[in-house]
Design an enzyme around this catalytic site. Structure first.
Site, PDB file in Angstrom:
ATOM      1  N   ARG A  15       0.825  -1.207   0.000  1.00 51.56           N
ATOM      2  CA  ARG A  15       0.000   0.000   0.000  1.00 51.56           C
ATOM      3  C   ARG A  15       0.866   1.267   0.000  1.00 51.56           C
ATOM      4  O   ARG A  15       0.962   1.980  -1.008  1.00 51.56           O
ATOM      5  CB  ARG A  15      -0.957  -0.019   1.210  1.00 51.56           C
ATOM      6  CG  ARG A  15      -2.097   0.978   1.166  1.00 51.56           C
ATOM      7  CD  ARG A  15      -1.713   2.402   1.477  1.00 51.56           C
ATOM      8  NE  ARG A  15      -1.103   2.567   2.797  1.00 51.56           N
ATOM      9  CZ  ARG A  15      -0.523   3.681   3.196  1.00 51.56           C
ATOM     10  NH1 ARG A  15      -0.455   4.742   2.402  1.00 51.56           N
ATOM     11  NH2 ARG A  15       0.043   3.769   4.401  1.00 51.56           N
ATOM     12  N   ASP A  16       1.541   1.542   1.087  1.00 50.33           N
ATOM     13  CA  ASP A  16       2.308   2.792   1.183  1.00 50.33           C
ATOM     14  C   ASP A  16       3.414   2.802   0.117  1.00 50.33           C
ATOM     15  O   ASP A  16       3.699   3.836  -0.499  1.00 50.33           O
ATOM     16  CB  ASP A  16       2.925   2.917   2.587  1.00 50.33           C
ATOM     17  CG  ASP A  16       3.254   4.353   2.962  1.00 50.33           C
ATOM     18  OD1 ASP A  16       3.441   5.177   2.053  1.00 50.33           O
ATOM     19  OD2 ASP A  16       3.339   4.656   4.162  1.00 50.33           O
ATOM     20  N   CYS A 240       4.737   9.227  -0.088  1.00 48.46           N
ATOM     21  CA  CYS A 240       3.339   9.643  -0.057  1.00 48.46           C
ATOM     22  C   CYS A 240       3.125  10.606  -1.216  1.00 48.46           C
ATOM     23  O   CYS A 240       3.891  11.556  -1.377  1.00 48.46           O
ATOM     24  CB  CYS A 240       3.008  10.323   1.265  1.00 48.46           C
ATOM     25  SG  CYS A 240       1.337  10.990   1.308  1.00 48.46           S
ATOM     26  N   ASN A 249       9.087   4.088   3.516  1.00 48.90           N
ATOM     27  CA  ASN A 249       9.187   3.724   4.936  1.00 48.90           C
ATOM     28  C   ASN A 249      10.522   3.039   5.163  1.00 48.90           C
ATOM     29  O   ASN A 249      11.164   2.585   4.227  1.00 48.90           O
ATOM     30  CB  ASN A 249       8.094   2.705   5.288  1.00 48.90           C
ATOM     31  CG  ASN A 249       6.722   3.266   5.138  1.00 48.90           C
ATOM     32  OD1 ASN A 249       6.208   3.366   4.038  1.00 48.90           O
ATOM     33  ND2 ASN A 249       6.127   3.653   6.240  1.00 48.90           N
TER      34      ASN A 249
HETATM   35  P1  HMG Z   1     -13.003  14.552  -2.320  1.00 46.77           P
HETATM   36  O1  HMG Z   1     -12.786  14.973  -3.736  1.00 46.77           O
HETATM   37  O2  HMG Z   1     -13.047  15.585  -1.249  1.00 46.77           O
HETATM   38  O3  HMG Z   1     -14.275  13.581  -2.198  1.00 46.77           O
HETATM   39  O4  HMG Z   1     -11.855  13.509  -1.970  1.00 46.77           O
HETATM   40  P2  HMG Z   1     -15.794  13.777  -2.540  1.00 46.77           P
HETATM   41  O5  HMG Z   1     -16.553  13.040  -1.489  1.00 46.77           O
HETATM   42  O6  HMG Z   1     -16.109  15.220  -2.793  1.00 46.77           O
HETATM   43  O7  HMG Z   1     -15.948  12.972  -3.933  1.00 46.77           O
HETATM   44  C1  HMG Z   1     -15.341  13.412  -5.132  1.00 46.77           C
HETATM   45  C2  HMG Z   1     -15.176  12.225  -6.073  1.00 46.77           C
HETATM   46  O8  HMG Z   1     -14.347  11.218  -5.464  1.00 46.77           O
HETATM   47  C3  HMG Z   1     -16.474  11.522  -6.449  1.00 46.77           C
HETATM   48  O9  HMG Z   1     -16.296  10.982  -7.760  1.00 46.77           O
HETATM   49  C4  HMG Z   1     -16.537  10.378  -5.483  1.00 46.77           C
HETATM   50  O10 HMG Z   1     -17.283   9.278  -5.977  1.00 46.77           O
HETATM   51  C5  HMG Z   1     -15.066   9.992  -5.398  1.00 46.77           C
HETATM   52  P3  HMG Z   1     -16.775  11.747  -9.086  1.00 46.77           P
HETATM   53  O11 HMG Z   1     -18.244  11.994  -8.835  1.00 46.77           O
HETATM   54  O12 HMG Z   1     -15.960  13.018  -9.158  1.00 46.77           O
HETATM   55  O13 HMG Z   1     -16.456  10.788 -10.179  1.00 46.77           O
HETATM   56  N1  HMG Z   1     -14.716   9.335  -4.112  1.00 46.77           N
HETATM   57  C6  HMG Z   1     -14.200   8.095  -4.010  1.00 46.77           C
HETATM   58  N2  HMG Z   1     -13.845   7.194  -4.943  1.00 46.77           N
HETATM   59  C7  HMG Z   1     -13.330   6.023  -4.492  1.00 46.77           C
HETATM   60  N3  HMG Z   1     -13.142   5.735  -3.182  1.00 46.77           N
HETATM   61  C8  HMG Z   1     -13.470   6.622  -2.226  1.00 46.77           C
HETATM   62  C9  HMG Z   1     -14.030   7.862  -2.637  1.00 46.77           C
HETATM   63  N4  HMG Z   1     -14.466   8.950  -1.969  1.00 46.77           N
HETATM   64  C10 HMG Z   1     -14.883   9.837  -2.875  1.00 46.77           C
HETATM   65  N5  HMG Z   1     -13.280   6.328  -0.953  1.00 46.77           N
HETATM   66  C11 HMG Z   1     -10.867  11.660  -0.788  1.00 46.77           C
HETATM   67  C12 HMG Z   1     -11.732  12.902  -0.691  1.00 46.77           C
HETATM   68  C13 HMG Z   1     -10.464  11.253   0.612  1.00 46.77           C
HETATM   69  C14 HMG Z   1     -11.645  10.554  -1.449  1.00 46.77           C
HETATM   70  C15 HMG Z   1      -9.634  12.005  -1.645  1.00 46.77           C
HETATM   71  O14 HMG Z   1      -9.012  13.127  -1.107  1.00 46.77           O
HETATM   72  C16 HMG Z   1      -8.630  10.886  -1.741  1.00 46.77           C
HETATM   73  O15 HMG Z   1      -8.905   9.824  -2.289  1.00 46.77           O
HETATM   74  N6  HMG Z   1      -7.403  11.127  -1.259  1.00 46.77           N
HETATM   75  C17 HMG Z   1      -6.328  10.147  -1.343  1.00 46.77           C
HETATM   76  C18 HMG Z   1      -5.549  10.171  -0.099  1.00 46.77           C
HETATM   77  C19 HMG Z   1      -4.500   9.095  -0.107  1.00 46.77           C
HETATM   78  O16 HMG Z   1      -4.742   7.957  -0.504  1.00 46.77           O
HETATM   79  N7  HMG Z   1      -3.291   9.450   0.374  1.00 46.77           N
HETATM   80  C20 HMG Z   1      -2.229   8.503   0.530  1.00 46.77           C
HETATM   81  C21 HMG Z   1      -2.500   7.583   1.686  1.00 46.77           C
HETATM   82  S1  HMG Z   1      -2.216   8.334   3.277  1.00 46.77           S
HETATM   83  C22 HMG Z   1      -0.544   8.092   3.562  1.00 46.77           C
HETATM   84  O17 HMG Z   1       0.167   7.609   2.702  1.00 46.77           O
HETATM   85  C23 HMG Z   1      -0.006   8.429   4.924  1.00 46.77           C
HETATM   86  C24 HMG Z   1       0.256   7.178   5.793  1.00 46.77           C
HETATM   87  O18 HMG Z   1       1.151   6.298   5.160  1.00 46.77           O
HETATM   88  C25 HMG Z   1       0.839   7.606   7.144  1.00 46.77           C
HETATM   89  C26 HMG Z   1       2.021   8.547   6.958  1.00 46.77           C
HETATM   90  O19 HMG Z   1       3.064   8.148   6.440  1.00 46.77           O
HETATM   91  O20 HMG Z   1       1.824   9.703   7.313  1.00 46.77           O
HETATM   92  C27 HMG Z   1      -1.048   6.420   6.077  1.00 46.77           C
HETATM   93 MG    MG Z   2       3.266   6.478   5.150  1.00 51.55          MG
END
Ligand code: HMG
Ligand code: MG
Length: 303
Positions: A15-16, A240, A249
């Site tokens: 995933r990450d 990220c 990581n």
């Molecule tokens: P948004 O645009 O604010 O969402 O995104 P929305 O509710 O307004 O919806 C907009 C569109 O997104 C719609 O589609 C929804 O259907 C779709 P459209 O009508 O435009 O075709 N949508 C989704 N589609 C699939 N799955 C969903 C979903 N939700 C809405 N769950 C959202 C908000 C959170 C979805 C967006 O910002 C997003 O996907 N962000 C990705 C964040 C991400 O994956 N980041 C990397 C992981 S975190 C990380 O790596 C950190 C970690 O490792 C710890 C660390 O190291 O710090 C964990």
């Molecule tokens: Mg991370």
């Protein structure tokens, strides 16, 4: 000093790690990676995330990957779910644990999940409730607990505030994440101590990116506080997409080498682990980004 005698690793490479790869990796390769990781002895694997495919295209095959895995009894398979839409999709592939992911930094919260910290907690609350009602475990990832790519240093109080909010909505355990790998041991200890005010040590995991080469020593600093659950990424994959320049990581191979050298059990077979790292690195057309893997591979191939 009383260090833990056993550590459980959460492998986050699929995933990450892979979320940040430019080239598309097939679902079949991801599935094979998970199989190799579980046969190396990893008991917790973060497989994928149910996020918007527009935001993170690499994870668009989430359901295909989750459904393609032959599950090994005793292994916990987790997935990221930022909202109810993601949770409902994830539910179909029966994860053992879901991960809601928030940040101790307002700016990072906006960039990563497009909402404020307060809004994120409101979004997570029904996800956590639904997961727990379905008997699915809930972890909360806390990003930017020592530093943020947009806000700089993050105060431990910010971390404590986020941990308290996660606890209040029913999150069972949390990850103290150094998203951009800027932390150093004492800063990481302060972030963990702020979390310890809300979660006991058995419910805290360390998640350290290695951008500045500090992840291993930060892992040691967390061990000193009694933390025994850590997240690491095979072959040091990752980063990220919303933290420019942050690298992967800490490499699983490096953590396992350190822990085994300290007499701390992990249940992981180093040879198989290295093979898993070579497998995914070959698929990406590069060498494993893990010092212990490089050293042990050199030794393997020595005349
Ligand atoms: P948004 O645009 O604010 O969402 O995104 P929305 O509710 O307004 O919806 C907009 C569109 O997104 C719609 O589609 C929804 O259907 C779709 P459209 O009508 O435009 O075709 N949508 C989704 N589609 C699939 N799955 C969903 C979903 N939700 C809405 N769950 C959202 C908000 C959170 C979805 C967006 O910002 C997003 O996907 N962000 C990705 C964040 C991400 O994956 N980041 C990397 C992981 S975190 C990380 O790596 C950190 C970690 O490792 C710890 C660390 O190291 O710090 C964990
Ligand atoms: Mg991370």
């Amino acid at each position: 000093m009383h260090l833990p005698s056993r550590v459980q690793l959460v492998e986050v490479g699929p995933r990450d790690g892979l979320q940040n790869e430019k080239q598309l990796i097939s679902a079949a390769t991801k599935i094979e990676l998970v199989h190799r990781l579980q046969s190396a002895g990893l008991q917790e694997i973060e497989v994928t995330s149910y996020v918007s495919p527009k935001w993170v295209p690499q994870m668009a095959d989430n359901a295909q990957v989750m459904c393609g895995i032959t599950r090994k009894p005793g292994v916990r398979y987790s997935v990221l779910t930022p909202n109810l839409q993601g949770f409902e999709a994830a539910l179909l592939s029966k994860p053992d644990e879901i991960v809601v992911f928030g940040a101790a930094s307002e700016a990072f919260s906006q960039k990563n999940i497009n909402c404020s910290i307060a809004e994120s907690i409101e979004r997570f609350a029904p996800v956590v409730a639904a997961a727990r009602a379905a008997g699915i475990a809930v972890r909360g990832a806390m990003s930017c607990t020592v530093g943020c790519p947009y806000e700089g240093d993050i105060a431990p109080q910010q971390v404590g505030m986020l941990a308290a909010r996660m606890k209040a909505i029913g999150v069972q355990r949390v990850d103290v994440a150094d998203t951009i790998g800027v932390g150093t041991p004492l800063k990481v200890q302060r972030a963990i101590e702020a979390t310890l005010a809300h979660f006991d040590v058995d419910h805290i995991s360390g998640h350290f990116h290695d951008t500045y080469g500090q992840a291993l020593v930060n892992t040691y600093a967390a061990l000193e506080l009694g933390v025994w659950n850590f997240q690491s990424s095979i072959a040091g994959l990752g980063g990220c997409p919303y933290a420019m320049g942050a690298t992967g990581n800490v490499a699983t191979e490096d953590v396992v080498y350190m822990l085994h050298g300290m007499g701390i059990a992990t249940g992981i077979d180093m040879d198989r682990l290295i093979d898993a790292g070579v497998f995914i690195s070959d698929a990406l057309g590069r060498k494993p980004n893990a010092r212990a893997a490089t050293a042990l591979l050199n030794k393997r191939h020595a005349p």
